[in-house]
Structures are given as C-alpha cells and as structure tokens.
Design a protein around this motif. Structure first.
Motif, PDB file in Angstrom:
ATOM      1  N   GLY A  52      -4.329  13.770   4.189  1.00 13.99           N
ATOM      2  CA  GLY A  52      -4.414  13.174   5.516  1.00 13.99           C
ATOM      3  C   GLY A  52      -4.225  14.201   6.602  1.00 13.99           C
ATOM      4  O   GLY A  52      -4.894  14.177   7.637  1.00 13.99           O
ATOM      5  N   ALA A  53      -3.322  15.144   6.378  1.00 14.05           N
ATOM      6  CA  ALA A  53      -3.105  16.207   7.360  1.00 14.05           C
ATOM      7  C   ALA A  53      -4.338  17.086   7.475  1.00 14.05           C
ATOM      8  O   ALA A  53      -4.724  17.517   8.558  1.00 14.05           O
ATOM      9  CB  ALA A  53      -1.895  17.048   6.957  1.00 14.05           C
ATOM     10  N   MET A  54      -5.004  17.340   6.338  1.00 12.25           N
ATOM     11  CA  MET A  54      -6.216  18.141   6.363  1.00 12.25           C
ATOM     12  C   MET A  54      -7.318  17.431   7.151  1.00 12.25           C
ATOM     13  O   MET A  54      -8.054  18.049   7.910  1.00 12.25           O
ATOM     14  CB  MET A  54      -6.690  18.405   4.923  1.00 12.25           C
ATOM     15  CG  MET A  54      -5.772  19.331   4.134  1.00 12.25           C
ATOM     16  SD  MET A  54      -5.816  21.031   4.750  1.00 12.25           S
ATOM     17  CE  MET A  54      -7.458  21.487   4.252  1.00 12.25           C
ATOM     18  N   ALA A  55      -7.413  16.083   6.941  1.00 15.99           N
ATOM     19  CA  ALA A  55      -8.427  15.314   7.670  1.00 15.99           C
ATOM     20  C   ALA A  55      -8.133  15.298   9.160  1.00 15.99           C
ATOM     21  O   ALA A  55      -9.036  15.325   9.990  1.00 15.99           O
ATOM     22  CB  ALA A  55      -8.483  13.889   7.127  1.00 15.99           C
ATOM     23  N   ALA A  56      -6.838  15.224   9.502  1.00 11.12           N
ATOM     24  CA  ALA A  56      -6.465  15.191  10.909  1.00 11.12           C
ATOM     25  C   ALA A  56      -6.768  16.508  11.601  1.00 11.12           C
ATOM     26  O   ALA A  56      -6.916  16.559  12.814  1.00 11.12           O
ATOM     27  CB  ALA A  56      -4.983  14.861  11.041  1.00 11.12           C
ATOM     28  N   GLU A  57      -6.854  17.584  10.810  1.00 14.10           N
ATOM     29  CA  GLU A  57      -7.130  18.889  11.382  1.00 14.10           C
ATOM     30  C   GLU A  57      -8.589  19.051  11.791  1.00 14.10           C
ATOM     31  O   GLU A  57      -8.941  20.013  12.466  1.00 14.10           O
ATOM     32  CB  GLU A  57      -6.747  19.988  10.379  1.00 14.10           C
ATOM     33  CG  GLU A  57      -5.240  20.111  10.159  1.00 14.10           C
ATOM     34  CD  GLU A  57      -4.909  21.153   9.096  1.00 14.10           C
ATOM     35  OE1 GLU A  57      -5.868  21.754   8.564  1.00 14.10           O
ATOM     36  OE2 GLU A  57      -3.727  21.351   8.811  1.00 14.10           O
ATOM     37  N   LEU A  58      -9.457  18.114  11.363  1.00 13.82           N
ATOM     38  CA  LEU A  58     -10.855  18.191  11.757  1.00 13.82           C
ATOM     39  C   LEU A  58     -10.968  18.031  13.267  1.00 13.82           C
ATOM     40  O   LEU A  58     -10.421  17.110  13.853  1.00 13.82           O
ATOM     41  CB  LEU A  58     -11.661  17.083  11.066  1.00 13.82           C
ATOM     42  CG  LEU A  58     -11.855  17.205   9.554  1.00 13.82           C
ATOM     43  CD1 LEU A  58     -12.627  16.008   9.034  1.00 13.82           C
ATOM     44  CD2 LEU A  58     -12.581  18.498   9.208  1.00 13.82           C
ATOM     45  N   THR A  59     -11.659  18.907  13.876  1.00 12.03           N
ATOM     46  CA  THR A  59     -11.824  18.832  15.320  1.00 12.03           C
ATOM     47  C   THR A  59     -12.824  17.747  15.673  1.00 12.03           C
ATOM     48  O   THR A  59     -13.605  17.291  14.831  1.00 12.03           O
ATOM     49  CB  THR A  59     -12.312  20.182  15.866  1.00 12.03           C
ATOM     50  OG1 THR A  59     -13.604  20.465  15.309  1.00 12.03           O
ATOM     51  CG2 THR A  59     -11.335  21.300  15.503  1.00 12.03           C
ATOM     52  N   ALA A  60     -12.794  17.337  16.931  1.00  8.76           N
ATOM     53  CA  ALA A  60     -13.733  16.315  17.393  1.00  8.76           C
ATOM     54  C   ALA A  60     -15.167  16.816  17.299  1.00  8.76           C
ATOM     55  O   ALA A  60     -16.098  16.047  17.060  1.00  8.76           O
ATOM     56  CB  ALA A  60     -13.402  15.920  18.828  1.00  8.76           C
ATOM     57  N   LEU A  61     -15.343  18.127  17.458  1.00 12.94           N
ATOM     58  CA  LEU A  61     -16.673  18.707  17.356  1.00 12.94           C
ATOM     59  C   LEU A  61     -17.194  18.632  15.926  1.00 12.94           C
ATOM     60  O   LEU A  61     -18.352  18.277  15.689  1.00 12.94           O
ATOM     61  CB  LEU A  61     -16.636  20.165  17.823  1.00 12.94           C
ATOM     62  CG  LEU A  61     -17.986  20.895  17.836  1.00 12.94           C
ATOM     63  CD1 LEU A  61     -18.916  20.272  18.864  1.00 12.94           C
ATOM     64  CD2 LEU A  61     -17.788  22.381  18.134  1.00 12.94           C
ATOM     65  N   GLY A 156     -16.636  13.870  19.856  1.00 15.89           N
ATOM     66  CA  GLY A 156     -16.390  12.439  19.792  1.00 15.89           C
ATOM     67  C   GLY A 156     -17.626  11.568  19.837  1.00 15.89           C
ATOM     68  O   GLY A 156     -17.521  10.338  19.842  1.00 15.89           O
ATOM     69  N   LYS A 157     -18.812  12.172  19.846  1.00 15.06           N
ATOM     70  CA  LYS A 157     -20.048  11.393  19.930  1.00 15.06           C
ATOM     71  C   LYS A 157     -20.573  11.040  18.538  1.00 15.06           C
ATOM     72  O   LYS A 157     -20.200  11.639  17.539  1.00 15.06           O
ATOM     73  CB  LYS A 157     -21.116  12.181  20.696  1.00 15.06           C
ATOM     74  CG  LYS A 157     -20.714  12.551  22.116  1.00 15.06           C
ATOM     75  CD  LYS A 157     -20.557  11.316  22.983  1.00 15.06           C
ATOM     76  CE  LYS A 157     -20.127  11.687  24.398  1.00 15.06           C
ATOM     77  NZ  LYS A 157     -21.086  12.543  25.080  1.00 15.06           N
ATOM     78  N   ALA A 158     -21.472  10.041  18.510  1.00 16.01           N
ATOM     79  CA  ALA A 158     -22.098   9.588  17.270  1.00 16.01           C
ATOM     80  C   ALA A 158     -23.565   9.286  17.563  1.00 16.01           C
ATOM     81  O   ALA A 158     -23.944   9.094  18.724  1.00 16.01           O
ATOM     82  CB  ALA A 158     -21.388   8.352  16.725  1.00 16.01           C
ATOM     83  N   PRO A 159     -24.392   9.236  16.521  1.00  9.32           N
ATOM     84  CA  PRO A 159     -25.819   8.963  16.735  1.00  9.32           C
ATOM     85  C   PRO A 159     -26.042   7.628  17.423  1.00  9.32           C
ATOM     86  O   PRO A 159     -25.371   6.642  17.126  1.00  9.32           O
ATOM     87  CB  PRO A 159     -26.397   8.958  15.314  1.00  9.32           C
ATOM     88  CG  PRO A 159     -25.441   9.770  14.505  1.00  9.32           C
ATOM     89  CD  PRO A 159     -24.094   9.516  15.095  1.00  9.32           C
TER      90      PRO A 159
END
Length: 229
Positions: A52-61, A156-159
């Motif tokens: 979970g910590a690794m996933a949280a480290e994903l940047t918004a970009l 933070g954007k999506a298709p």
C-alpha cells in the motif's frame, strides 16, 4: 576369571559414563496452531501495508499515465503507452492547444522518443516527451516552470469517454426521413402525422365495414338508426 587390568579398565569406563552431564534440553512442545496463524497474519499485514505504501508513492502524473495507457486495451499493463493513447492524452488534457502545440507536434515527439523498433513508450520516455512539448506549449516560461505547467495539465486526469453520437442534420438526411415526401408503397406505411401504420401499412387488409372506401360518414349509420327509434 577377569584379570586385574581388565577389571580396572571396566571400572574406568563406568566412571566416565556416570560423570557425563545429562541432556537437560526440554522437549519441544507441539506447535500452537493459533500462534502460527497469528504470525502468518502479522506477516501478511506487514506485506500488505508495504504494498500500500508503494502504491501511495505513485505520483499523480504516473497514475494519469497508467489510466491512459490501458484505455481501450484490456491486455495493457499500464507500463507502456501506444501512440494512439499518447495522442488522446495530449488532446484530453489540453496539451494540444492548436496554436503552440498541434497533433503533428505530438506525433513527431512520440516518434523521436520511442525506440526505432518499438511502438510504445515507457513512463520515463513519457516524461521526456512532455519535456519536449513543454518548450513549445509554454514558450514564455523557464524550462522548469514549463515542465511543471505541463505536468499540471495531466496530473489526476483520466481518458474522456465519448458520449452518444449526435444526429447529423443535413438536407440529404432530412429529405430521406421526411415521410410527407414519400411516394408509392412507402407512403402507405405512414399516416399524415408521420407515424407508422404497422401491419396496415404493409398488407392489404379487407374492409368488412360495408362502407365504400373513403366514405366520410362511415360508422354513422347505426347511430342514425338508433336515433330515429
């Protein structure tokens, strides 16, 4: 008879055996199933929290990159992006402004960044491509500011999912769908308001009412007879 030397040797062996320290190691207790389950649970929770910590480290970009990378492709892993999705990202996130950055610029940068034999780009290459476009998109800013600005457009954007296709309005379409202009058998399938007549418009139904077809006062005979009585 046992000789004296043999007797002395036997007594020496017995003395050595008696002076050997006893093994005082306590016997192993049977495994405790409850304790084992608790240990496994703690280990699992520790691994889960780490993931979970690794996933949280994903940047918004990077999160936006993955969303666009898997768009329209059920087999995509989100680690690489095709040129089609790259173009969609630049369009949906307004990287393409039609002035400083065009769809042609986007395609050129993609071809420049990807490998010669590759059809996709990785996240690192994606950032390189954005850096190239940032110079054109934000010409009045420094390199660092331009990169930050172009990242803000995407983070933070999506298709964007396209909606229902709108009806095309044209003289040709209007002429083909205007029932008042239909002729022949096609005209018989619709009433004057344009509503379909169903089976009556497809088949010749026998009129058993006793009135001549087209008679304006059809159905009034019974009322007149009953009224006279």
């Amino acid at each position: 008879m046992i000789s004296g030397s043999a007797l002395i040797a036997m007594m020496s062996d017995n003395k050595t055996k008696s002076t050997k320290p006893a093994d005082k190691t306590p016997p192993k207790s049977p495994a405790d199933p409850t304790r084992e389950r608790a240990t496994k649970r703690l280990s699992y929770e520790s691994n889960s929290s780490h993931e979970g910590a690794m996933a949280a480290e994903l940047t918004a970009l990077e999160e936006a990159f993955r969303k666009f990378a898997i768009h329209g492709d059920t087999r995509a892993t989100g680690k690489e992006m095709h040129g089609k999705n790259w173009s969609k990202l630049c369009k949906d996130c307004h990287v393409i402004d039609g002035k400083n950055v065009t769809i042609t610029d986007v395609d050129i940068v993609f071809s420049k960044i990807k490998g010669k034999s590759s059809r996709t780009i990785t996240f690192d290459q994606f950032k390189e491509a954005l850096q190239e476009l940032s110079k054109k998109r934000f010409k009045d800013k420094s390199n660092e500011e331009a990169i930050q600005e172009i990242h803000k457009l995407i983070e933070g954007k999506a298709p964007i999912i396209s909606g229902v296709t709108k009806t095309i309005s044209s003289p040709t379409v209007s002429r083909l769908t205007d029932t008042s202009k239909f002729t022949g058998s096609h005209k018989e399938r619709f009433d004057p308001s344009g509503k379909g007549r169903g089976k009556a418009g497809r088949e010749d139904l026998v009129d058993a009412s006793g009135y001549v077809p087209g008679y304006k006062h059809a159905g009034t005979y019974d009322h007149k007879v009953q009224g006279s009585k």
